[in-house]
Design a protein around this motif. Structure first.
Motif, mmCIF file in Angstrom:
data_model
loop_
_atom_site.group_PDB
_atom_site.id
_atom_site.type_symbol
_atom_site.label_atom_id
_atom_site.label_comp_id
_atom_site.label_asym_id
_atom_site.label_seq_id
_atom_site.Cartn_x
_atom_site.Cartn_y
_atom_site.Cartn_z
ATOM 1 N N HIS A 43 34.436 47.739 37.906
ATOM 2 C CA HIS A 43 34.295 48.335 36.575
ATOM 3 C C HIS A 43 34.411 47.288 35.471
ATOM 4 O O HIS A 43 34.791 47.609 34.351
ATOM 5 C CB HIS A 43 35.347 49.423 36.382
ATOM 6 N N GLY A 44 34.128 46.028 35.788
ATOM 7 C CA GLY A 44 34.138 44.976 34.787
ATOM 8 C C GLY A 44 35.477 44.284 34.588
ATOM 9 O O GLY A 44 35.553 43.291 33.876
ATOM 10 N N GLU A 45 36.533 44.812 35.190
ATOM 11 C CA GLU A 45 37.828 44.153 35.045
ATOM 12 C C GLU A 45 37.804 42.823 35.804
ATOM 13 O O GLU A 45 37.009 42.625 36.719
ATOM 14 C CB GLU A 45 38.968 45.051 35.555
ATOM 15 N N GLN A 46 38.653 41.906 35.388
ATOM 16 C CA GLN A 46 38.702 40.627 36.080
ATOM 17 C C GLN A 46 40.137 40.120 36.184
ATOM 18 O O GLN A 46 40.982 40.436 35.356
ATOM 19 C CB GLN A 46 37.810 39.592 35.416
ATOM 20 N N VAL A 47 40.366 39.331 37.227
ATOM 21 C CA VAL A 47 41.648 38.663 37.437
ATOM 22 C C VAL A 47 41.343 37.184 37.494
ATOM 23 O O VAL A 47 40.486 36.736 38.263
ATOM 24 C CB VAL A 47 42.314 39.130 38.755
ATOM 25 N N VAL A 48 42.034 36.400 36.662
ATOM 26 C CA VAL A 48 41.815 34.961 36.583
ATOM 27 C C VAL A 48 43.057 34.255 37.129
ATOM 28 O O VAL A 48 44.169 34.500 36.664
ATOM 29 C CB VAL A 48 41.557 34.522 35.126
ATOM 30 N N LEU A 49 42.854 33.397 38.134
ATOM 31 C CA LEU A 49 43.961 32.674 38.750
ATOM 32 C C LEU A 49 43.771 31.177 38.562
ATOM 33 O O LEU A 49 42.750 30.608 38.969
ATOM 34 C CB LEU A 49 44.039 32.989 40.244
ATOM 35 N N THR A 50 44.748 30.539 37.937
ATOM 36 C CA THR A 50 44.721 29.088 37.748
ATOM 37 C C THR A 50 45.288 28.428 38.993
ATOM 38 O O THR A 50 46.348 28.827 39.477
ATOM 39 C CB THR A 50 45.571 28.699 36.524
ATOM 40 N N PRO A 51 44.582 27.427 39.546
ATOM 41 C CA PRO A 51 45.104 26.732 40.730
ATOM 42 C C PRO A 51 46.492 26.147 40.461
ATOM 43 O O PRO A 51 46.724 25.548 39.411
ATOM 44 C CB PRO A 51 44.088 25.607 40.966
ATOM 45 N N GLN A 52 47.388 26.335 41.391
ATOM 46 C CA GLN A 52 48.742 25.794 41.295
ATOM 47 C C GLN A 52 48.968 24.835 42.451
ATOM 48 O O GLN A 52 48.639 25.153 43.596
ATOM 49 C CB GLN A 52 49.782 26.920 41.349
ATOM 50 N N PHE A 53 49.539 23.682 42.164
ATOM 51 C CA PHE A 53 49.788 22.671 43.192
ATOM 52 C C PHE A 53 50.541 23.258 44.387
ATOM 53 O O PHE A 53 51.484 24.020 44.232
ATOM 54 C CB PHE A 53 50.587 21.510 42.601
ATOM 55 N N ASN A 54 50.075 22.887 45.579
ATOM 56 C CA ASN A 54 50.748 23.242 46.825
ATOM 57 C C ASN A 54 50.833 24.754 47.039
ATOM 58 O O ASN A 54 51.820 25.251 47.572
ATOM 59 C CB ASN A 54 52.137 22.611 46.872
ATOM 60 N N SER A 55 49.803 25.477 46.587
ATOM 61 C CA SER A 55 49.813 26.925 46.764
ATOM 62 C C SER A 55 48.644 27.350 47.647
ATOM 63 O O SER A 55 47.645 26.650 47.783
ATOM 64 C CB SER A 55 49.752 27.650 45.420
ATOM 65 N N LEU A 56 48.795 28.519 48.231
ATOM 66 C CA LEU A 56 47.804 29.095 49.122
ATOM 67 C C LEU A 56 47.350 30.428 48.553
ATOM 68 O O LEU A 56 48.168 31.304 48.286
ATOM 69 C CB LEU A 56 48.413 29.307 50.515
ATOM 70 N N LEU A 57 46.049 30.576 48.349
ATOM 71 C CA LEU A 57 45.462 31.834 47.930
ATOM 72 C C LEU A 57 44.852 32.494 49.156
ATOM 73 O O LEU A 57 44.106 31.853 49.897
ATOM 74 C CB LEU A 57 44.374 31.593 46.878
ATOM 75 N N VAL A 58 45.182 33.756 49.384
ATOM 76 C CA VAL A 58 44.644 34.519 50.507
ATOM 77 C C VAL A 58 44.083 35.818 49.931
ATOM 78 O O VAL A 58 44.761 36.507 49.175
ATOM 79 C CB VAL A 58 45.748 34.850 51.541
ATOM 80 N N PHE A 59 42.821 36.133 50.283
ATOM 81 C CA PHE A 59 42.241 37.373 49.781
ATOM 82 C C PHE A 59 41.304 37.992 50.804
ATOM 83 O O PHE A 59 40.696 37.302 51.612
ATOM 84 C CB PHE A 59 41.533 37.162 48.439
ATOM 85 N N ASP A 60 41.211 39.306 50.754
ATOM 86 C CA ASP A 60 40.326 40.078 51.621
ATOM 87 C C ASP A 60 38.914 39.948 51.057
ATOM 88 O O ASP A 60 38.650 40.379 49.931
ATOM 89 C CB ASP A 60 40.795 41.533 51.617
ATOM 90 N N VAL A 61 37.990 39.352 51.812
ATOM 91 C CA VAL A 61 36.644 39.103 51.292
ATOM 92 C C VAL A 61 35.865 40.390 51.048
ATOM 93 O O VAL A 61 34.938 40.402 50.244
ATOM 94 C CB VAL A 61 35.823 38.149 52.198
ATOM 95 N N ASN A 62 36.216 41.475 51.715
ATOM 96 C CA ASN A 62 35.526 42.740 51.501
ATOM 97 C C ASN A 62 36.064 43.491 50.289
ATOM 98 O O ASN A 62 35.316 44.162 49.590
ATOM 99 C CB ASN A 62 35.605 43.615 52.748
ATOM 100 N N ALA A 63 37.341 43.369 50.022
ATOM 101 C CA ALA A 63 37.943 44.059 48.884
ATOM 102 C C ALA A 63 37.703 43.305 47.577
ATOM 103 O O ALA A 63 37.635 43.904 46.513
ATOM 104 C CB ALA A 63 39.438 44.246 49.110
ATOM 105 N N HIS A 64 37.587 41.980 47.650
ATOM 106 C CA HIS A 64 37.399 41.132 46.459
ATOM 107 C C HIS A 64 36.083 40.390 46.577
ATOM 108 O O HIS A 64 36.041 39.176 46.704
ATOM 109 C CB HIS A 64 38.560 40.147 46.315
ATOM 110 N N ARG A 65 35.015 41.116 46.545
ATOM 111 C CA ARG A 65 33.692 40.542 46.824
ATOM 112 C C ARG A 65 33.236 39.552 45.770
ATOM 113 O O ARG A 65 32.945 38.411 46.064
ATOM 114 C CB ARG A 65 32.666 41.651 46.972
#
Length: 117
Positions: A43-65
């Motif tokens: 619906h046009g909403e967005q989440v913006v994530l700034t890379p953080q040193f030594n961090s791991l991003l994990v996301f469901d590729v189907n839910a966050h296409r």
């Protein structure tokens, strides 16, 4: 990624891909440096994530296409390793999505408690 590099909006949803990952290695990175991952909702909403040193991003590729990486600004390089956790077969697709999520949450539960981000 270097100055003026970006990744246009795309999806990682492909046969066998289940989980997207990114590990970030650039120290003292902030929003002014760009290179943020931007997830877009239905619906046009967005989440913006700034890379953080030594961090791991994990996301469901189907839910966050739909997602992209914003333009990198300045002279520093944005360092990361990106990839996917795959399934050997697509038979998992026959189960309802919520069952996938419950199963994944259960499997990742012990790992989440040992990783410090």
């Amino acid at each position: 990624m270097r100055n003026s590099d970006f990744v246009a909006a795309h999806t990682d949803a492909r046969a066998g891909r289940r989980i997207g990952i990114a590990i970030y290695f650039s120290q003292e990175w902030d929003a002014e440096d760009g290179g943020e991952i931007v997830f877009r909702g239905h619906h046009g909403e967005q989440v913006v994530l700034t890379p953080q040193f030594n961090s791991l991003l994990v996301f469901d590729v189907n839910a966050h296409r739909d997602h992209e990486v914003s333009v990198v600004r300045g002279q520093r390089s944005r360092l990361s390793i990106n990839g996917w956790c795959m399934t050997a077969t697509d038979d998992i697709d026959q189960r309802p999505f919520q069952e996938h999520r419950d199963d994944l949450d259960q499997r990742l539960s012990p790992i989440r408690t040992t990783i410090s981000i």
